[in-house]
Design an enzyme around this catalytic site. Structure first.
Site, PDB file in Angstrom:
ATOM      1  N   HIS A  62      -3.154   7.324   3.987  1.00 17.94           N
ATOM      2  CA  HIS A  62      -3.687   6.147   3.314  1.00 17.94           C
ATOM      3  C   HIS A  62      -5.037   5.692   3.723  1.00 17.94           C
ATOM      4  O   HIS A  62      -5.370   5.838   5.064  1.00 17.94           O
ATOM      5  CB  HIS A  62      -2.663   4.996   3.847  1.00 17.94           C
ATOM      6  N   ASN A  93     -10.056   0.480   0.228  1.00 15.85           N
ATOM      7  CA  ASN A  93      -8.633   0.627   0.134  1.00 15.85           C
ATOM      8  C   ASN A  93      -8.109   0.042  -1.160  1.00 15.85           C
ATOM      9  O   ASN A  93      -8.083  -1.080  -1.569  1.00 15.85           O
ATOM     10  CB  ASN A  93      -8.216  -0.330   1.292  1.00 15.85           C
ATOM     11  N   CYS A 105       0.930  -1.177  -0.163  1.00 12.84           N
ATOM     12  CA  CYS A 105      -0.018   0.099  -0.127  1.00 12.84           C
ATOM     13  C   CYS A 105       1.119   1.167  -0.134  1.00 12.84           C
ATOM     14  O   CYS A 105       0.366   2.302  -0.394  1.00 12.84           O
ATOM     15  CB  CYS A 105      -0.785   0.024   1.161  1.00 12.84           C
TER      16      CYS A 105
HETATM   17  O1  UT7 Z   1      -3.613  -1.410   4.012  1.00 13.45           O
HETATM   18  C1  UT7 Z   1      -3.526  -2.525   4.799  1.00 13.45           C
HETATM   19  C2  UT7 Z   1      -4.668  -3.164   4.754  1.00 13.45           C
HETATM   20  N1  UT7 Z   1      -5.310  -3.591   6.038  1.00 13.45           N
HETATM   21  C3  UT7 Z   1      -5.902  -3.069   6.823  1.00 13.45           C
HETATM   22  O2  UT7 Z   1      -6.671  -2.026   6.561  1.00 13.45           O
HETATM   23  C4  UT7 Z   1      -6.623  -3.844   7.974  1.00 13.45           C
HETATM   24  C5  UT7 Z   1      -6.497  -2.970   9.388  1.00 13.45           C
HETATM   25  N2  UT7 Z   1      -7.697  -3.408  10.343  1.00 13.45           N
HETATM   26  C6  UT7 Z   1      -9.008  -3.056  10.131  1.00 13.45           C
HETATM   27  O3  UT7 Z   1      -9.261  -2.423   9.433  1.00 13.45           O
HETATM   28  C7  UT7 Z   1     -10.061  -3.841  11.251  1.00 13.45           C
HETATM   29  O4  UT7 Z   1      -9.311  -4.595  12.165  1.00 13.45           O
HETATM   30  C8  UT7 Z   1     -11.228  -4.501  10.686  1.00 13.45           C
HETATM   31  C9  UT7 Z   1     -11.946  -3.879   9.606  1.00 13.45           C
HETATM   32  C10 UT7 Z   1     -10.232  -5.488   9.374  1.00 13.45           C
HETATM   33  C11 UT7 Z   1     -11.895  -5.463  11.263  1.00 13.45           C
HETATM   34  O5  UT7 Z   1     -12.476  -4.603  12.399  1.00 13.45           O
HETATM   35  P1  UT7 Z   1     -12.239  -5.034  13.874  1.00 13.45           P
HETATM   36  O6  UT7 Z   1     -12.997  -4.202  14.542  1.00 13.45           O
HETATM   37  O7  UT7 Z   1     -10.822  -5.500  14.062  1.00 13.45           O
HETATM   38  O8  UT7 Z   1     -13.314  -6.352  13.891  1.00 13.45           O
HETATM   39  P2  UT7 Z   1     -12.817  -7.888  14.366  1.00 13.45           P
HETATM   40  O9  UT7 Z   1     -11.406  -8.427  13.516  1.00 13.45           O
HETATM   41  O10 UT7 Z   1     -12.505  -7.739  15.886  1.00 13.45           O
HETATM   42  O11 UT7 Z   1     -13.830  -8.649  14.022  1.00 13.45           O
HETATM   43  C12 UT7 Z   1     -15.277  -8.527  15.114  1.00 13.45           C
HETATM   44  C13 UT7 Z   1     -16.093  -9.573  14.518  1.00 13.45           C
HETATM   45  C14 UT7 Z   1     -15.792 -10.959  14.402  1.00 13.45           C
HETATM   46  O12 UT7 Z   1     -16.819 -11.856  14.884  1.00 13.45           O
HETATM   47  P3  UT7 Z   1     -16.687 -12.342  16.395  1.00 13.45           P
HETATM   48  O13 UT7 Z   1     -15.616 -13.123  16.360  1.00 13.45           O
HETATM   49  O14 UT7 Z   1     -16.658 -11.263  17.178  1.00 13.45           O
HETATM   50  O15 UT7 Z   1     -17.965 -13.181  16.542  1.00 13.45           O
HETATM   51  C15 UT7 Z   1     -15.542 -11.147  12.690  1.00 13.45           C
HETATM   52  O16 UT7 Z   1     -15.672 -12.672  12.325  1.00 13.45           O
HETATM   53  O17 UT7 Z   1     -16.677  -9.225  13.311  1.00 13.45           O
HETATM   54  C16 UT7 Z   1     -16.754 -10.186  12.379  1.00 13.45           C
HETATM   55  N3  UT7 Z   1     -16.642  -9.845  10.787  1.00 13.45           N
HETATM   56  C17 UT7 Z   1     -17.299  -9.507  10.195  1.00 13.45           C
HETATM   57  N4  UT7 Z   1     -18.688  -9.565  10.376  1.00 13.45           N
HETATM   58  C18 UT7 Z   1     -19.473  -9.018   9.274  1.00 13.45           C
HETATM   59  C19 UT7 Z   1     -15.190 -10.024  10.181  1.00 13.45           C
HETATM   60  N5  UT7 Z   1     -15.580  -9.472   9.046  1.00 13.45           N
HETATM   61  C20 UT7 Z   1     -16.764  -9.304   8.678  1.00 13.45           C
HETATM   62  C21 UT7 Z   1     -17.604  -8.761   7.645  1.00 13.45           C
HETATM   63  N6  UT7 Z   1     -18.972  -8.576   8.061  1.00 13.45           N
HETATM   64  N7  UT7 Z   1     -17.151  -8.514   6.714  1.00 13.45           N
END
Ligand code: UT7
Length: 363
Positions: free
Chosen positions: A249, A279, A111
């Protein structure tokens, strides 16, 4: 020593829009989750190659600078989703725009590829190796996305933009830069299925599986970008009040808010378009910069802070001083061919083509 000022800019956004509701038709997700966790409402899916998006961006940036392709000394293409690896993307654009006097190189720091490219080209201009350069940041992520994985499929989009840098005696362009990488954490954002490592191990190129620890990436991104911003501001003796606009970014609105808070810059002075494009990896900062200029958010002489992070985990910050001009000198009529499919149709096509193509999952 000369400086390297930005004199031209142009973007190329593919027209097909994939909404959160579209994704919810084939994945267990919903608009509410995606918007509240990431700030993203929609993203673009390209019907053309990365080279084609690069060509249009390049011609628009050249027209804005009032240059023709033969004037160029160097083309730098920042990307990690190249149409082909050998020869490189920069030489594809060189041929497409007929820039016969230019060198051509690609940079891949995921990125941050455009931002590493900005430092590389600026340094070559400042040291007198070249006197101008076209720096492109573009990605075509949709064909190699794992559309069956909701952890990543909702986050990314396609797009491209470019800037022209020219030698200047005025103190403009990149005034301070910090480039870094947390190599110890490279496994937390890894795309399996691209590269020699996967050859002969049952993988079909482009049928990817993503190692993606979102929360750890989030923390490292905020840490890396915040420290890098602090470093470049201190290097120039600047305070957050001196910064007219932060162009970060665009991966997640919550990451942008955390970085702005730590940098001491209010969100009103932070450019955000992640809601429209998601992104786009190397394309996020140049597209945001182009749109900030189009919206009159940058004035001559302003200090602008760019910051990014990506796989590697790479991170960057740059302080720029904008030059005399925020209006393009000219416009190019370069454009993409029409798109006859919806974004959802294209994504469903990728899903169908990949189903069952990975012979040995996890190999
Ligand atoms: O340029 C580099 C690219 N990388 C990034 O930008 C990633 C940076 N990280 C993030 O942006 C965030 O960590 C995410 C958006 C990827 C995730 O957000 P979060 O608040 O950290 O969510 P989480 O990973 O803690 O997931 C919370 C819940 C989980 O369910 P449980 O375990 O609490 O039951 C996930 O399974 O949300 C679930 N989940 C979803 N639910 C609906 C994960 N993805 C999705 C989805 N839709 N697309």
């Amino acid at each position: 020593m000369p400086f390297a000022t930005i004199t031209g800019w142009g973007k190329c956004m593919p027209p097909a829009v994939l909404s959160n509701a579209d994704i919810a038709t084939f994945l267990d997700t919903d608009d509410e989750w995606i918007r509240t966790r990431t700030g993203i409402s929609e993203r673009r899916v390209s019907h053309v190659s990365l080279g084609e998006m690069g060509r249009v961006s390049a011609l628009r940036a050249l027209a804005a600078a009032g240059l023709v392709a033969d004037d160029l000394d160097m083309i730098v293409f920042g990307t990690c989703t190249m149409d082909e690896q050998v020869p490189n993307m920069a030489s594809w654009v060189q041929k497409a725009i007929s820039a016969r006097n230019a060198g051509a190189m690609d940079i891949n720091t995921a990125c941050t590829s455009f931002l590493y490219g900005l430092t590389t080209a600026s340094a070559m201009i400042k040291s007198g190796v070249i006197s101008n350069a076209l720096v492109i940041g573009g990605e075509l992520i949709s064909p190699m996305m794992d559309w069956s994985n909701r952890n990543v499929a909702v986050l990314f989009g396609d797009g491209c933009a470019a800037v022209v840098l020219e030698s200047s005696v005025r103190e403009e362009g990149v005034l301070a830069d910090k480039l870094g990488s947390y190599g110890d954490y490279r496994e937390i954002l890894q795309v399996h299925g691209m590269g020699q490592r996967y050859a002969n191990r049952g993988w079909v190129l482009g049928d990817t599986e993503w190692n993606f620890d979102g929360q750890e990436i989030f923390k490292r991104a905020v840490h890396g970008m915040s420290n890098a911003c602090d470093t470049v501001l201190k290097a120039r003796g600047l305070t957050p009040d001196d910064i007219r606009l932060v162009v970060p970014h665009q991966a997640n609105l919550r990451i942008i808010e955390a970085v702005a808070r730590r940098a001491g810059v209010p969100m009103e002075r932070c450019y955000v378009n992640v809601q429209r494009y998601g992104n786009m990896s190397a394309a996020t900062v140049p597209v945001a910069l182009v749109e900030a200029l189009e919206e009159g958010r940058i004035a001559p002489g302003d200090h602008v802070l760019l910051t990014g992070f990506g796989a590697g985990l790479s991170f960057t910050a740059h302080v720029l001083r904008w030059g005399e001009r925020t209006a393009p000198l000219g416009e190019s009529d370069a454009t993409l061919p029409p798109c006859d499919r919806s974004a959802l149709e294209m994504v469903r096509g990728y899903l169908a083509a990949k189903r069952g193509s990975r012979l040995a999952p996890g190999a």
